[in-house]
Write a protein that holds these residues in place. Structure first.
Motif: not given
Length: 905
Positions: A609-631
């Protein structure tokens, strides 16, 4: 309130338990978040602290008051004083501040609604089509007056009813999104002129930094001439936040103030100012005399969440004497758990099928030595296979390798008894060639009466479906031409049987992956639907080499089973894939930013799942980060990083030393090759300037990179390679870190608390030994520490100028690539002869003037542009002017018709 004020709470049995008094702050508490050391991906957040009274925090100690409540990943909530009081409506809570109906609120004519708030994502994806801002709107008893919302695109929406009913509800959306990034504070305003004097009404939307303005028209007013209108005087309460009767999205919001006016710029009839209230207040009266009550999970608070983490380990420590028992813990964000022992996810098709509740499903993704096909559907026995070469075809991107049909191949399986209201059978296939004569591709049995045996045959450019009654009688049901069904790669076949009185309606379709398909419909008279009882297929000899898989049976006439999943969701936008995968894996995800601006993904392949998330982040060039208000997670699409208003502005003097620049080649990449995984590639290089691929001293020499990405098509390679080369050759010093001591500057707490990964910080009043002007930095991550009397944040940064891009809007324009004076001019000259030596020519449309240019360091107003030959123009200017020589370069800096500024080369 004194700074620092940090508090810690554990979620024990669903209730937050404050443990602040047990935290040893003299040991310093450390919290880290985001990217570190200029990494390419976000690390799991961490918080290091030590708890007193180790026996209380020994999860296996039965004398602990928390016995049975502590465990792996017990949630730890960290909050701080936020520097301001707001109405907090957390994610997942349909909270509000509400005031009862009052005569002054029964506005039937012109209305002016203004609200100032901070939204976790102004544009993005939510549980519904948008989220609520304010309204006097009751569905019970038809008490609808008006309501303001923000849609998923970030565009405001206003609706009202002249009579309180939904039948006469009038709704209008702006076409333009508000210009606020994720977590930004902004003010939105809607004005409705119910009678504009021209036989119609006028609705307009505005935005501003705050209720104090200045208000800017978001777009041209939305006007209708279909007649005047009015607003119903309902008995509904006035709500700021979520409406009690509706179910729109519940994105996190922090409301600061609102104004409701009777008439445009008219009398204020409601004015809740949440920033003026005491933290914890449950009700208050505003300046207009309205009494407000906080409800349904909202709160008036001066606290802000810094992190929601999990504690994976509870290991007490003590001195040899047995005294001084302590429990040091390191809480971590959700990314740590997702990366622990993570296995590869199943294929896209294998993951999708169970969500449709099939009565039987055989993926047929078994290994090469398998003699049966396993079914993940509970209670369904494996399918017996004969003569198939298992795991022989890996060309379907949405699947693991599938079997290939050989000579004398067969399938045999039993479908368990089940209730049915019709039935649906579907499978994937690959037929490279027309077998010539009709060959059996699939055979199944049903309890239909009288027809119980169903045989699908293909060949001779036909698709042919026949049925038998089990006693030798047969009938031809469908016999369709099959042009284009062979030799086109993977496709799928589906058949649905739907009862229609005493008859049975049949829908049969062949869908070629990524290329449309064909369908044929028919009816079997005097036939019951029954249910599918088994698969009993002996493949025709002419189908050798064909591939097959993902055979599924439903007890209804389902229609969406394979949709998008058969291609591995190729073409899906990056943030939408993250959101979908999060939903499938029960991971809360907030997708921030416009989906239309995100890159399209290639097929979703089986990996973690993290590799799949990472593919999306790398392709689009955005940032995947943790939510500060919830898990959970937040995905900031690349477009949310463009052209940002700084979240925090502070003078250099308020920074803790040192703030030291780094001017090296660590991140220099002046040639980039981008490859589509499984496809073509493209290369972009910087060929001029000090960071170009040219050898020194003309450039820096070659610094190349080769990147493989998940992309929907080959055309994406070129533009992404250009963007990555742009990032890799940004010519500016880096400031890897800056430190702010909030205990010394409590006036900065409110703005500093809003800063998150991906936001921009602006440093002003730089010392003389640094380049002039302000310094804009993009926050990659931060580390904050709390001591008994200290609160210090060190931000990891990169140059924000990389993300300042040109945006085109109607009426906008750009500079030529190169323009210089053709004839020298003196101080009294008002006509310039220029040479366009590179790029497009200048406009000669009188409507485009006046415009402003800079020549020789002086701004000039151009009133007319003429020219008869391709590269010579005469420009008339009206400004004062110092002497400039021939060959002087121009720079376009903007003008009355310009919506952005760019520099010529």
């Amino acid at each position: 309130m004194a700074v620092p004020d940090v508090r810690f709470a554990l979620d024990l049995g669903g209730a937050l338990t404050d443990i602040t008094d047990d935290v040893l702050v003299e040991d310093t508490v450390r919290h880290a978040r985001g990217r570190r050391a200029e990494g390419s991906t976000v690390d799991a957040s961490t918080a290091d602290l030590t708890l007193k009274n180790g026996s209380k925090y020994n999860r296996r100690n039965p004398s602990s008051p928390y016995f049975g409540l502590l465990g792996p990943n017990t949630p730890l909530h960290i909050t701080t004083y936020a520097g301001e009081t707001v109405l907090d409506v957390p994610y997942g809570v349909a909270g509000r501040a509400s005031t009862p109906d009052h005569a002054s609120l029964d506005i039937t004519g012109d209305i002016d609604v203004r609200v100032e708030l901070e939204a976790a994502a102004w544009a993005g994806r939510y549980t519904a089509n948008g989220w609520e801002v304010a309204g006097k709107y009751g569905t019970t008893g038809n008490q609808r007056s008006w309501q303001m919302l923000i849609g998923n695109s970030g565009a405001p929406h206003f609706r009202w009813s002249p009579d309180g009913t939904v039948a006469n509800l009038i709704s209008r959306d702006a076409e333009t999104a508000v210009p606020f990034g994720p977590g930004a504070v902004g003010a939105v305003r809607a004005t409705l002129d119910v009678n504009n004097g021209s036989g119609g009404w006028t609705l307009a939307f505005y935005v501003a930094p705050s209720l104090a303005g200045p208000w800017v028209l978001l777009e041209d007013p939305i006007v209708t001439t279909a007649g005047t209108t009015s607003i119903f005087a309902s008995t509904a309460p006035l709500d700021i936040g979520d409406n009690a009767d509706l179910g729109f999205g519940t994105v996190g919001r922090r409301f600061r103030a609102a104004e409701i006016r009777s008439g445009i710029d008219g009398t204020v009839v409601a004015s809740p100012t949440f920033t003026a209230q005491a933290s914890g207040a449950g009700s208050f009266a505003d300046s207009a005399g309205r009494t407000w009550t906080v409800a349904n999970g909202a709160s008036i608070t001066d606290r802000r969440s810094r992190a929601v983490l999990g504690v994976p380990e509870w290991s007490p420590r003590w001195r040899p004497s047995g005294h001084h028992v302590r429990t040091p813990i390191q809480a971590s964000g959700i990314l740590r758990r997702l990366g622990q022992g993570a296995k590869s996810l199943d294929s896209a098709l294998r993951r999708r099928m169970p969500s449709f509740n099939p009565v039987a499903y055989w993926p047929m993704e078994d290994g090469r030595e398998a003699v049966q096909a396993y079914s993940p559907t509970a209670g369904v026995a494996p399918m017996r296979v004969t003569g198939l070469e298992m795991a022989a075809d890996d060309s379907l991107p949405s699947s693991l390798p599938l079997p290939v049909i050989g000579t004398a191949s067969s399938l045999k399986a039993t479908v368990p008894s089940h209730s049915a209201s019709g039935w649906h059978l579907e499978f994937a296939y690959r037929l490279d060639d027309d077998p010539g004569s009709l060959q059996t591709l699939m055979e199944w049995t049903t309890t239909s009466s009288p027809w119980k045996i169903w045989r699908l045959r293909v060949g001779n450019n036909l698709m042919n479906l026949i049925v038998e009654d089990g006693e030798g009688a047969t009938t031809l049901v469908l016999n369709s031409g099959a042009t284009g069904w062979f030799g086109t790669g993977w496709g799928r076949y589906l058949i649905q049987a739907t009862p229609n009185g005493s008859n049975l309606d049949l829908h049969s379709a062949w869908i070629t992956l990524g290329a449309g398909g064909f369908q044929s419909n028919g009816t079997l008279a005097t036939t019951s639907a029954g249910r599918i009882t088994g698969i009993n297929t002996r493949f025709g000899a002419g189908l050798d080499g064909a591939a097959i898989g993902h055979l599924v049976v439903f007890g209804n006439d389902d229609t969406e089973t394979f949709s998008s999943a058969d291609s591995g969701f190729t073409g899906e936008r990056a943030g939408l894939r993250i959101e979908r995968l999060g939903g499938e894996e029960s991971i809360p995800v907030l997708m921030a930013g416009s989906t239309a601006a995100q890159e399209q993904m290639g097929p979703q392949l089986p990996t973690t799942i993290l590799d799949l998330f990472g593919e999306c982040e790398a392709t689009d060039g955005g940032i995947l980060l943790e939510d500060r208000d919830r898990a959970g997670l937040v995905y900031r699409g690349r477009s949310t990083l463009y052209n940002q208003t700084p979240r925090l502005t502070l003078p250099y003097s308020k920074l803790a030393p040192p703030m030291e620049p780094v001017d090296d080649d660590r991140l220099l990449r002046n040639q980039t090759t981008v490859r589509r995984d499984g496809g073509s590639w493209a290369t972009e290089a910087r060929t001029d300037g000090p960071l170009s691929i040219a050898d020194p001293p003309d450039g820096a020499g070659l610094y190349d990179q080769d990147v493989t990405l998940s992309l929907a098509d080959d055309d994406q390679c070129q533009r992404i390679a250009g963007w990555l080369t742009h990032k890799g050759t940004w010519d500016e010093s880096r400031y890897p870190s800056i430190t702010l001591r909030l205990h010394s500057h409590p006036e900065l707490v409110a703005d500093a608390c809003r800063v998150d990964v991906g936001d921009v910080i602006r440093v002003t009043d730089l010392p003389s030994w640094l380049p002039p002007g302000d310094l804009d930095l993009l926050v990659e991550g931060y580390e904050e520490t709390w001591g008994p009397f200290s609160w210090e944040i060190t931000f990891s940064c990169s140059p924000a100028g990389i993300w300042n891009v040109s945006t085109a809007a109607p009426g906008s324009r750009t500079d030529t690539a190169g323009t210089e004076l053709g004839v020298a001019v003196d101080a009294d000259d008002t006509t310039l002869v220029v040479d366009v030596y590179q790029g497009r020519l200048w406009t000669t449309d009188p409507a485009d003037c006046p415009l402003t240019v800079t020549v020789g360091g002086e701004d000039m107003t151009v009133t007319a542009i003429t020219g008869d030959i391709e590269d010579q123009y005469t420009r008339t200017v009206t400004s004062g002017w110092g002497t400039a020589s021939s060959g002087q370069a121009w720079t376009l800096t903007g003008g009355s018709n310009s919506e952005y500024s760019v520099q010529g080369v």
